[in-house]
Each structure stands twice: as structure tokens, then as C-alpha cells.
Design a protein around this motif. Structure first.
Motif, PDB file in Angstrom:
ATOM      1  N   ASN A 108       0.827  -1.213   0.000  1.00 42.63           N
ATOM      2  CA  ASN A 108       0.000   0.000   0.000  1.00 42.63           C
ATOM      3  C   ASN A 108       0.861   1.263   0.000  1.00 42.63           C
ATOM      4  O   ASN A 108       0.641   2.188  -0.799  1.00 42.63           O
ATOM      5  CB  ASN A 108      -0.929   0.008   1.200  1.00 42.63           C
ATOM      6  N   PHE A 109       1.818   1.333   0.934  1.00 41.75           N
ATOM      7  CA  PHE A 109       2.621   2.552   1.033  1.00 41.75           C
ATOM      8  C   PHE A 109       3.514   2.736  -0.202  1.00 41.75           C
ATOM      9  O   PHE A 109       3.679   3.853  -0.701  1.00 41.75           O
ATOM     10  CB  PHE A 109       3.468   2.515   2.300  1.00 41.75           C
ATOM     11  N   LEU A 110       4.071   1.639  -0.707  1.00 38.41           N
ATOM     12  CA  LEU A 110       4.885   1.755  -1.930  1.00 38.41           C
ATOM     13  C   LEU A 110       4.021   2.172  -3.110  1.00 38.41           C
ATOM     14  O   LEU A 110       4.442   2.979  -3.953  1.00 38.41           O
ATOM     15  CB  LEU A 110       5.581   0.429  -2.224  1.00 38.41           C
ATOM     16  N   ALA A 111       2.811   1.618  -3.164  1.00 41.12           N
ATOM     17  CA  ALA A 111       1.909   1.974  -4.252  1.00 41.12           C
ATOM     18  C   ALA A 111       1.548   3.450  -4.193  1.00 41.12           C
ATOM     19  O   ALA A 111       1.539   4.156  -5.212  1.00 41.12           O
ATOM     20  CB  ALA A 111       0.650   1.118  -4.196  1.00 41.12           C
ATOM     21  N   ILE A 112       1.217   3.924  -2.987  1.00 45.23           N
ATOM     22  CA  ILE A 112       0.876   5.352  -2.835  1.00 45.23           C
ATOM     23  C   ILE A 112       2.080   6.214  -3.196  1.00 45.23           C
ATOM     24  O   ILE A 112       1.944   7.247  -3.873  1.00 45.23           O
ATOM     25  CB  ILE A 112       0.405   5.623  -1.394  1.00 45.23           C
ATOM     26  N   LEU A 113       3.277   5.763  -2.765  1.00 47.55           N
ATOM     27  CA  LEU A 113       4.482   6.519  -3.085  1.00 47.55           C
ATOM     28  C   LEU A 113       4.713   6.557  -4.588  1.00 47.55           C
ATOM     29  O   LEU A 113       4.972   7.630  -5.176  1.00 47.55           O
ATOM     30  CB  LEU A 113       5.685   5.891  -2.377  1.00 47.55           C
ATOM     31  N   CYS A 114       4.637   5.390  -5.248  1.00 44.20           N
ATOM     32  CA  CYS A 114       4.861   5.345  -6.695  1.00 44.20           C
ATOM     33  C   CYS A 114       3.791   6.120  -7.436  1.00 44.20           C
ATOM     34  O   CYS A 114       4.065   6.851  -8.404  1.00 44.20           O
ATOM     35  CB  CYS A 114       4.893   3.891  -7.180  1.00 44.20           C
ATOM     36  N   LYS A 135     -10.119   0.611  -6.392  1.00 36.86           N
ATOM     37  CA  LYS A 135     -10.557   1.830  -7.071  1.00 36.86           C
ATOM     38  C   LYS A 135      -9.374   2.720  -7.431  1.00 36.86           C
ATOM     39  O   LYS A 135      -9.337   3.333  -8.498  1.00 36.86           O
ATOM     40  CB  LYS A 135     -11.549   2.590  -6.182  1.00 36.86           C
ATOM     41  N   LEU A 136      -8.388   2.822  -6.518  1.00 36.03           N
ATOM     42  CA  LEU A 136      -7.265   3.711  -6.779  1.00 36.03           C
ATOM     43  C   LEU A 136      -6.343   3.146  -7.853  1.00 36.03           C
ATOM     44  O   LEU A 136      -5.649   3.904  -8.551  1.00 36.03           O
ATOM     45  CB  LEU A 136      -6.485   3.936  -5.470  1.00 36.03           C
ATOM     46  N   ALA A 137      -6.323   1.835  -8.011  1.00 36.28           N
ATOM     47  CA  ALA A 137      -5.452   1.237  -9.027  1.00 36.28           C
ATOM     48  C   ALA A 137      -5.824   1.723 -10.420  1.00 36.28           C
ATOM     49  O   ALA A 137      -4.964   1.828 -11.303  1.00 36.28           O
ATOM     50  CB  ALA A 137      -5.523  -0.285  -8.954  1.00 36.28           C
ATOM     51  N   LYS A 138      -7.083   2.013 -10.711  1.00 32.28           N
ATOM     52  CA  LYS A 138      -7.530   2.538 -12.003  1.00 32.28           C
ATOM     53  C   LYS A 138      -6.840   3.848 -12.327  1.00 32.28           C
ATOM     54  O   LYS A 138      -6.633   4.180 -13.501  1.00 32.28           O
ATOM     55  CB  LYS A 138      -9.047   2.751 -11.978  1.00 32.28           C
ATOM     56  N   PHE A 139      -6.518   4.629 -11.264  1.00 30.18           N
ATOM     57  CA  PHE A 139      -5.898   5.937 -11.480  1.00 30.18           C
ATOM     58  C   PHE A 139      -4.378   5.842 -11.562  1.00 30.18           C
ATOM     59  O   PHE A 139      -3.720   6.805 -11.900  1.00 30.18           O
ATOM     60  CB  PHE A 139      -6.295   6.893 -10.352  1.00 30.18           C
ATOM     61  N   TYR A 140      -3.824   4.689 -11.191  1.00 33.14           N
ATOM     62  CA  TYR A 140      -2.376   4.530 -11.240  1.00 33.14           C
ATOM     63  C   TYR A 140      -1.911   3.704 -12.438  1.00 33.14           C
ATOM     64  O   TYR A 140      -0.863   3.983 -13.032  1.00 33.14           O
ATOM     65  CB  TYR A 140      -1.881   3.848  -9.952  1.00 33.14           C
ATOM     66  N   ARG A 141      -2.671   2.687 -12.790  1.00 32.66           N
ATOM     67  CA  ARG A 141      -2.225   1.762 -13.838  1.00 32.66           C
ATOM     68  C   ARG A 141      -2.410   2.376 -15.235  1.00 32.66           C
ATOM     69  O   ARG A 141      -3.271   3.219 -15.459  1.00 32.66           O
ATOM     70  CB  ARG A 141      -3.003   0.453 -13.743  1.00 32.66           C
ATOM     71  N   THR A 182       3.477   1.019 -11.877  1.00 32.81           N
ATOM     72  CA  THR A 182       3.973   0.119 -10.831  1.00 32.81           C
ATOM     73  C   THR A 182       3.168   0.287  -9.539  1.00 32.81           C
ATOM     74  O   THR A 182       2.858  -0.691  -8.849  1.00 32.81           O
ATOM     75  CB  THR A 182       5.453   0.398 -10.564  1.00 32.81           C
ATOM     76  N   GLY A 183       2.839   1.533  -9.245  1.00 27.26           N
ATOM     77  CA  GLY A 183       2.022   1.757  -8.059  1.00 27.26           C
ATOM     78  C   GLY A 183       0.690   1.058  -8.152  1.00 27.26           C
ATOM     79  O   GLY A 183       0.219   0.436  -7.185  1.00 27.26           O
ATOM     80  N   GLY A 184       0.049   1.108  -9.317  1.00 29.35           N
ATOM     81  CA  GLY A 184      -1.229   0.419  -9.469  1.00 29.35           C
ATOM     82  C   GLY A 184      -1.060  -1.078  -9.338  1.00 29.35           C
ATOM     83  O   GLY A 184      -1.918  -1.769  -8.748  1.00 29.35           O
ATOM     84  N   THR A 185       0.025  -1.599  -9.914  1.00 29.65           N
ATOM     85  CA  THR A 185       0.264  -3.043  -9.818  1.00 29.65           C
ATOM     86  C   THR A 185       0.469  -3.461  -8.368  1.00 29.65           C
ATOM     87  O   THR A 185      -0.033  -4.498  -7.902  1.00 29.65           O
ATOM     88  CB  THR A 185       1.496  -3.422 -10.659  1.00 29.65           C
ATOM     89  N   LEU A 186       1.229  -2.623  -7.586  1.00 29.80           N
ATOM     90  CA  LEU A 186       1.443  -2.938  -6.167  1.00 29.80           C
ATOM     91  C   LEU A 186       0.131  -2.906  -5.378  1.00 29.80           C
ATOM     92  O   LEU A 186      -0.077  -3.719  -4.475  1.00 29.80           O
ATOM     93  CB  LEU A 186       2.426  -1.942  -5.555  1.00 29.80           C
TER      94      LEU A 186
END
Length: 869
Positions: free
Chosen positions: A463-469, A831-837, A489-493
Motif C-alpha cells: 500500500n505505502f509503496l503503491a501510494i508513493l509510486c 478503485k485507486l489502481a484505475k488511477f495509477y495503472r 507500478t504503483g497500481g500493480t502494487l
């Protein structure tokens, strides 16, 4: 087996303190002849166990868990329910559960456990449903549904949604972090308290060894202090004369001493009478001599004046009427030339003085002193007559010491305590041998708990790495299909974290549910009731263990269940560091007062004094010679002296007229006469009177010899008058008083002797009673203080509740918090992965006329290809 050993230990502690006597008794301490004995202080062992636990900072987490458990289970402790279940031992409930009373009992248990049951059901649902949801979620995404399609519709508030989801996920992750830190702290606290547990166990075992080692010392001290009572009794027996005889002397002295003092005062009156008579005799001689000379000279002058006044010149009135008249006046005043105080007519007191001297030859003062000495020898007479009783009492004391020494050999107290010490040492060695195994078990437990925490930490890391990435790789101008590698990468994490959440959450919830049910119920049913002492009420419920036992401890130990001995009373007494004798109510089983009374033979000692016969008829207050001396004094004739005549003469002046005034008047009258032989002769007589005044009268009035003689005569006569006043009756009263005192001593002193002997006996017996009472008080308050036993209970409570249960409850509390918040974490991560990937397709809009604001035709397009992608 252990019951028999414990009874032997209790019996040994009691009987040794009652009967054991050291072979060599200590030297007696200096004690007052009678009074309160000082047995000193019983030596006390120092117990080092401090059965108190202060959790420190982690105590805040413990309080939070207790508050949560109160919310889950706000019902009071079900004392009646626990008692019924304990009495039934679950047998009837399992075999006859359809009975109405058992159904009611079951419903009561269900009602009490409602909070735990609801939480357990929710936990089980979580364990079952979450893996299923995860499975269906994966299948759904594989079919490019449930967010599995790599396409994102663009909206104007996309940035706002992205920021909100990031914030919520970050906050959720922080809460999960707090939960895992709580669980980790509880896990570490449990391991760190393991050393504290070892110290407590070791300290408790050392205290038990101190208890076993100090108890014989305390018992020996109790036994040794018998010598204090013994030697004090011996001291009082050796001083029976001053103590018993002295008290008898004081009691009889209230009547005897006034009688002897009366005789002594009468002897003093005799001496004073002798001195007064001697003073009267001497003073009378001095005054008689002086007044005799004055009387002789005044007689000569009076005769000469009378001859001179017979001169014819004084009688011839025709020739000189004035002279004749003056002569008649002078002749008429001659009668005044007389001595006023005529001591020569007073009788002497030689006969009375001789009689008093004869009386004093008897030596009444010496006789009285013999009476005083005889009466003051009362302690010596008592000591001589009590010699056989004292020797018998000494022999009785030796018999008591011998019997106590023989009793001490019957009960092997020291060997019993030695066996108890060996048992403690063996137990301590076994416990210490199990420490490596306990450490290994704790290590495995710690590894398992760390593994559970690592599951959560892994998800948090994603979670924290994903938010950071996602935050670092965010490009405002990039489209969903052109997002960078860091953001992707953040979305994948995030999706990896979701996957691990589905994999681990049901495991975490299963551990939480199991530990929650165990730890929560132990806290509510054991630890909390222990602090409120409601658990003791359950244990002390009548007929709980055995239907025939009202209280199970005395019923099991002494076969007397009606004895008022409960678990709570035993714990409270030991908590207050009372003795084992008091805490275990051994006074109802072994009455130390009765046993010591029978051992010390106080009744036999009392009987020895009941047969005491003290004879005081050898005391003679006043011998017959003394009595006869008093009678003779009343017959000395002192009362026959004419005291009024003496006082009358003493109070008179020297002469009847003032010679100096008389002489001046005579000269004045003579000056009126014509000059001639008559005038010359009268002037000569005036000069003679003036010389008599200056040479005899003035010395008698002013010289110390005469003044002292008059004063001494006055005082002595008054003293003799007072002494002689009613002298026979006074002497009769003195004789009656001395006879009454003599009769009291010879015939009527039995009551005083019995009374004082009883007091003395009570003093002697009182020393033994003081020793018995001191032993009983010491056994109740000081000997074998059972603080180690309450410390053991407190240590078990600290280890079980404060170390284990509180740490266990804090662990599931933190881990449960993590498991619950994994649900919002999963939702927010998806939900947040859609905005990162990086998406495969995105929404594209063609240019249309400005006036056409109603119709738009989106068209999907592939992202542009780049060499570095």
C-alpha cells in the motif's frame, strides 16, 4: 499425600511453639521484681517478593482493550450461574439438558455470552465469506469485469477522486499500521515479561525458603522466652519477703504505725516535760534571787522614809501646815514601794522533775524502737515462713522445664521443615530445568506472532509503496494510456496488496476470533472477578465442592466444614502478613492457650500458695515496761502544778509603781518643803530610790539573763500546762490504740495475709499468663507470617492476567483492527489502481461544430507506441 504433609507442617509449627524448650536456657534478663514482662520482638524474615505489576506505557493499550471488552460484555459477573455450573460439574446439563432448569441455565449462559457470540459469528462470517468474495472477485476480473477491463472513462473530477482515494487509503493504512504496532508491542511485551515471570517465581520460592528457615528461628525464640518468665518468677520467689511481706507490712502499717507514732509522741512529750521542768526550776531560781534583792532594798528605803517622816517637823501643823500635808502624802504612798512579781512565793517543781526523771530511766524510746524493729521485720518473718513454699515452686519450675523439653522431642518439627525446604528446592530446580523449554515455546510463539504481523506488514508495504509510486509518477498531462512506468507500478502494487489481503485476512481473522474468545472470557470470568474479589465469593460458596461441606478448606483439611475459614479470609490474612496459625484458624483445632495452661501447670502453682500459713504473733509492738512507763508518767504530778499562779507572776511588772516617776514626784514634793534637815533627808532617800531603779530594776527589765528567764518560765509553764491537760485520758487512749494494733497483728491479720498472698499468687501466675498470651499473640500475628502464600496467588494473577491475558488480548485487539480495516483497504486499493495503472484504451472525442453541444461520439483508440515502452 500433600494434605498429610501440610497438616504435619501446621501441627509442627504449633506444637513446637507450645512445647519445645532449648537445652541450654539463656541467662535471665534484668527484670523488675514484678510487673509486665518484656519478651522482646520475634525475629522476622524479610520477604523480597513485590507482588505488584506496573505495565508502563503499554498499560494504555491494556485499558483500551478492557474498555472494548466492557462494550462487548457489559454484564456483571454471573456469580450464580458460575456457582450452579460448578456445582453441577456440567454433568446434568449435558445428560439432561431438556429439563427446564437446565434450559434456563443454558439461556442465562447464552445471554451472558451474547457479546462474545455475536463477535465470534461475525468473525466466522468474515473467515468464510472473504475468501469466497476474493475468489469470485478474481474470476470476475479475469472476465474483464469488476474493474478488470483496462479502460478508464475520463471525467472532469478524476483528479479529485484520485486524491480522495489516495488520502483514504493512506489513512486506512495508518490505522492498520497502528494495529500491527499494537500487536507487535503486545507480542514483545509477552516475551520481555518472561524474564519478569522468572524473577517473580524465583523470588516466591526464595520467600518460601525464608519462611521455612525463619519459622524454626521464631519458634526457638518463643521457646527461649519461657526463660524470661521462669527467671522472673524465681526472682519474685527469692524476694518473697520484700514483695509479699512488704505488702503485708504496708497494709498492717495503716493501723500499726499510727499507734506506734502515738507512743513515740508520748515519749517525746516526756522528754519535753523534763526539759520544761528543768527550765522552770532554773528560771525560778534566777528570778527569785533578783526579786529578793529588790525586795530587801525597797524595804530598807521604805523603813528609812518612814523614820524620816516621823520627824517632829512633819507632824507640827501649827508651825508649817504645808510640810505636814506633804509628809502625810509621802507616807500614804510608801505602800507602793513593793515588788510586784513575787517569785519567792511560788512553789518549786523539784518533786515533779524527780518523778519524770524516774520515768525516763525506763527508756521508753528504746522500747518503742524495738516495737518498730519488730514490726519492720515482717518481710523477714514472711520470707522464713515461706521458705518451703518457695523451694516447692522452684521444683515445680524445674519440672515444667523438663516436661516441655520432653514434649519437644515428640514432634519432629525441624525435620518436617527440612523436608519442606527440600521440597521447595526440588520444585525450584524442576522449574528452572523447564525454563529452556519455556523459552523455546515462547520463541515459537513469538515467531508465529511475528509471522502474522509480517502478513499485515507485507500488505502495508504494498500500500505505502503503491501510494508513493502513484504520487511520484503522477503526470497531470498524461492520459490513462500514456501513464508512466512508476505510476503503473504503483497500481500493480495496489492490486498485489489486494491479492495478499484476500489470502491473509481470513487467517488473521481466524486467529483473532480464537484468541478473542479465549482471552476475553478469561479476562471477564477470571481476572476481573479476582480484582473485585467476586471470584473468592464463588470459591467460598457453601457446598460448592462437596454437598456436605459448608467451607471446603476446613472440611478438607480438618473435617470440620463449619469452621469459619474461607479462601478470601485466608488470602486477606496472608495479604496482611498475618501468621499461618491465624490465617488457617488453627486455634479451633489446636487451642494454644489450653495446651500451654496444661503444660505450665498454673493450677498446681496456684495450689501451692493456697496452703500458705503466715504467723505474725511474734511481733510485739510495746513491751510491758513501756506500758508501765506511760502509766507512771500520768502519775508524776505534772497536772498538780499551779500553772495559774506562775502565769500570774510572770505577767506582772517588776515593781508596783514606776520607781523613776515616784522618785521625781518625791523630789518635787521635797522642794516645796523649807530647807532643813527634813528636806535633806528626803532628798537622800530619793537618790537611794533612783540608784535602786538604775542598779536593780533596769537590769531586771533589760538584761538578757532576766528577760530570758522570764520568757523561758512563761514558755515552759505553758508547755507543761498543755502537756498536763487531760494527760491520763491521753495516755489511756494511746494504750488502747497500741493494744488494738497488737490484737490486729496477733489475732486478726489473717484477712490481710490472705488478701496479699492472693495478690502475690496472681502476680506469679500472671507471669505465666503473660507468656501464654504473648505466645498466642505471636503465633497469631508474627510467627510463620504467611505473606509468601498470598504472594504466590498474586504472582499467579500477575503472570496469568497481566503478562499473558492482557498481552494476548492486546495482540488480538491490534490484529483484529488490521483485519477489519483490510476490507476498506481492498476496496480503496481496487478503485485507486484505475488511477495509477496504464490503461489499454481511453476515451477520445472528435472535434464538432461549436453549436452542436448535445451530441458527442467517443471512440476508443490504442495508445501510441514508443520505442522505450
Amino acid at each position: 499425600m500433600w494434605k498429610t504433609g501440610l497438616l504435619l507442617l501446621f501441627w509442627g509449627l504449633l506444637t513446637s511453639s507450645e512445647f519445645q524448650q532449648e537445652a541450654t536456657e539463656p541467662e535471665p534478663r534484668n527484670q523488675p521484681p514484678s510487673g509486665k514482662l518484656d519478651f522482646g520482638y520475634v525475629p522476622q524474615g524479610v520477604y523480597k517478593t513485590l507482588a505488584y505489576y506496573e505495565p508502563g506505557v503499554i498499560g494504555i493499550l491494556f485499558h483500551m482493550v478492557h474498555a472494548f471488552l466492557y462494550v462487548v460484555q457489559p454484564n456483571p459477573f454471573p456469580e450464580d450461574l458460575v456457582v450452579k455450573v460448578a456445582k453441577d460439574k456440567f454433568g446434568a446439563i449435558q445428560s439432561e439438558y431438556q429439563k427446564p432448569e437446565n434450559i434456563v441455565l443454558t439461556l442465562q449462559a447464552i445471554y451472558y455470552e451474547t457479546g462474545f457470540m455475536v463477535c465470534a459469528v461475525l468473525g466466522l462470517l468474515f473467515m468464510v465469506l472473504l475468501p469466497l468474495v476474493g475468489l469470485f472477485f478474481c474470476l470476475c476480473r479475469c472476465c474483464e469485469n469488476c474493474g478488470g477491463e483496462m479502460h478508464q472513462r475520463q471525467r472532469k473530477n478524476a483528479d479529485c477522486q484520485r486524491g480522495l482515494l489516495t488520502t483514504l487509503l493512506f489513512a486506512t493504512s495508518l490505522i492498520i499500521t497502528a494495529g500491527v504496532l499494537c500487536a507487535y508491542a503486545a507480542n514483545q511485551n509477552l516475551s520481555s515479561q518472561l524474564e519478569g515471570m522468572k524473577r517473580l517465581v524465583s523470588s516466591n520460592l526464595k520467600d518460601l525458603q525464608t519462611f521455612a528457615n525463619e519459622t524454626p528461628t521464631q519458634i526457638d525464640y518463643l521457646i527461649a522466652q519461657y526463660a524470661t518468665a521462669k527467671y522472673t518468677v524465681i526472682s519474685d520467689l527469692d524476694n518473697v519477703g520484700p514483695l509479699l511481706g512488704g505488702n503485708i507490712h504496708v497494709e498492717l502499717g495503716t493501723e500499726v504505725r499510727p499507734a506506734l507514732d502515738g507512743v513515740l509522741r508520748m515519749a517525746g512529750a516526756m522528754r519535753e516535760t523534763k526539759e520544761a521542768l528543768e527550765n522552770v526550776s532554773v528560771s525560778l531560781e534566777v528570778l527569785q534571787e533578783a526579786t529578793g534583792k529588790l525586795h530587801f532594798n525597797l524595804s530598807l528605803v521604805r523603813s528609812s522614809l518612814n523614820r524620816t517622816l516621823n520627824d517632829p517637823g512633819c507632824s507640827d501643823e501649827d508651825s508649817d501646815a504645808t510640810t505636814a500635808q506633804l509628809c502625810r502624802s509621802i507616807r500614804s504612798s510608801l505602800a507602793q514601794l513593793q515588788v510586784s512579781a513575787n517569785f519567792t512565793r511560788l512553789p518549786d517543781v523539784n518533786n515533779q522533775l524527780e518523778s519524770v526523771n524516774q520515768v525516763l530511766k525506763t527508756g521508753l524510746s528504746d522500747i518503742i524502737q524495738k516495737g518498730f524493729s519488730s514490726f519492720n521485720d515482717t518481710p523477714g518473718m514472711v520470707s522464713d515462713q515461706m521458705r518451703n513454699v518457695v523451694e516447692g515452686a522452684r521444683g515445680m519450675l524445674d519440672v515444667i522445664s523438663t516436661n516441655i523439653s520432653s514434649f519437644s522431642k515428640v514432634f519432629p518439627v525441624h525435620s518436617s521443615l527440612a523436608n519442606f525446604t527440600n521440597f521447595i528446592s526440588h520444585t525450584q530446580s524442576k522449574i528452572e530445568d523447564s525454563y529452556p523449554e519455556i523459552d523455546q515455546i515462547d520463541f515459537y510463539r513469538w515467531i508465529c506472532c511475528i509471522g502474522l504481523c509480517c502478513m499485515v506488514v507485507l500488505i502495508l508495504a504494498f500500500n505505502f509503496l503503491a501510494i508513493l509510486c502513484g504520487t511520484m509518477g503522477y503526470d497531470k498531462h498524461a492520459s490513462p494510456t500514456t501513464r508512466g512506468c512508476v505510476s503503473n507500478t504503483g497500481g500493480t502494487l495496489l492490486m498485489a496488496g489486494v491479492g495478499f489481503s484476500f489470502l491473509f485476512s481470513w487467517i488473521l481473522m481466524g486467529v483473532v476470533t480464537a484468541t478473542f474468545l479465549v482471552g476475553g472470557n478469561v479476562e471477564k470470568l477470571v481476572c476481573e472477578p479476582f480484582h473485585t474479589k467476586e471470584l473468592f465469593k464463588v470459591l467460598d460458596t457453601p457446598h460448592l465442592v462437596n454437598p456436605e461441606w459448608r467451607n471446603f478448606i476446613p472440611g478438607y483439611m480438618y473435617n470440620d466444614s463449619d469452621l469459619d475459614l474461607t479462601v478470601e479470609s485466608f488470602y486477606s490474612n496472608c495479604k496482611n502478613n498475618r501468621s499461618l496459625y491465624s490465617a488457617m484458624r488453627l486455634d479451633k483445632v489446636f487451642n494454644v492457650t489450653t495446651l500451654l495452661n496444661s503444660s505450665l501447670y498454673t493450677k498446681e502453682v496456684a495450689k501451692m500458695f493456697d496452703s500458705v500459713k503466715i504467723d505474725l504473733r511474734g511481733i510485739v509492738l510495746l513491751e510491758s515496761e513501756g506500758k508501765q512507763s506511760l502509766i507512771d508518767f500520768s502519775e508524776t504530778g505534772v497536772a498538780e502544778i499551779n500553772y495559774a499562779a506562775y502565769l500570774e507572776e510572770v505577767n506582772k511588772g517588776v515593781t508596783q509603781v514606776d520607781l523613776l516617776s515616784y522618785t521625781n514626784e518625791l523630789e518635787a514634793q521635797t522642794d516645796l518643803m523649807p530647807k532643813g534637815p527634813l528636806q535633806t533627808s528626803l532628798k537622800g532617800h530619793a537618790n537611794s530610790l533612783r540608784q535602786i531603779h538604775s542598779q536593780l530594776v533596769i537590769p531586771m527589765e533589760q538584761a538578757m539573763k532576766y528577760v530570758r528567764a522570764r520568757s523561758t518560765l512563761n514558755q515552759s509553764i505553758r508547755l507543761l500546762e498543755r502537756t498536763a491537760s487531760d494527760l491520763p485520758n491521753k495516755i489511756t487512749d494511746v494504750l488502747k490504740t497500741i493494744e488494738a494494733a497488737q490484737y490486729l497483728i496477733s489475732q486478726n491479720a489473717t484477712h490481710v495475709v490472705i488478701q496479699e498472698t492472693e495478690k502475690y499468687k496472681q502476680t506469679i501466675v500472671g507471669y505465666f499468663r503473660q507468656y501464654i498470651e504473648w505466645v498466642r499473640t505471636s503465633l497469631t500475628m508474627e510467627v510463620a507470617a504467611c505473606k509468601p502464600f498470598s504472594n504466590i496467588v498474586d504472582t499467579v494473577e500477575i503472570v496469568a492476567c497481566s503478562f499473558l491475558v492482557d498481552s494476548l488480548n492486546t495482540f488480538w485487539f491490534g490484529l483484529g483492527c488490521c483485519a477489519l480495516f483490510l476490507l476498506p483497504s481492498i476496496i480503496l486499493s481496487v478503485k485507486l489502481a484505475k488511477f495509477y495503472r496504464r490503461m489499454d484504451t481511453e476515451d477520445v472525442y472528435d472535434d464538432i461544430p461549436a453549436y452542436d453541444t448535445m451530441t458527442r461520439f467517443p471512440r476508443a483508440s490504442a495508445p501510441p507506441r514508443h520505442i522505450d515502452w
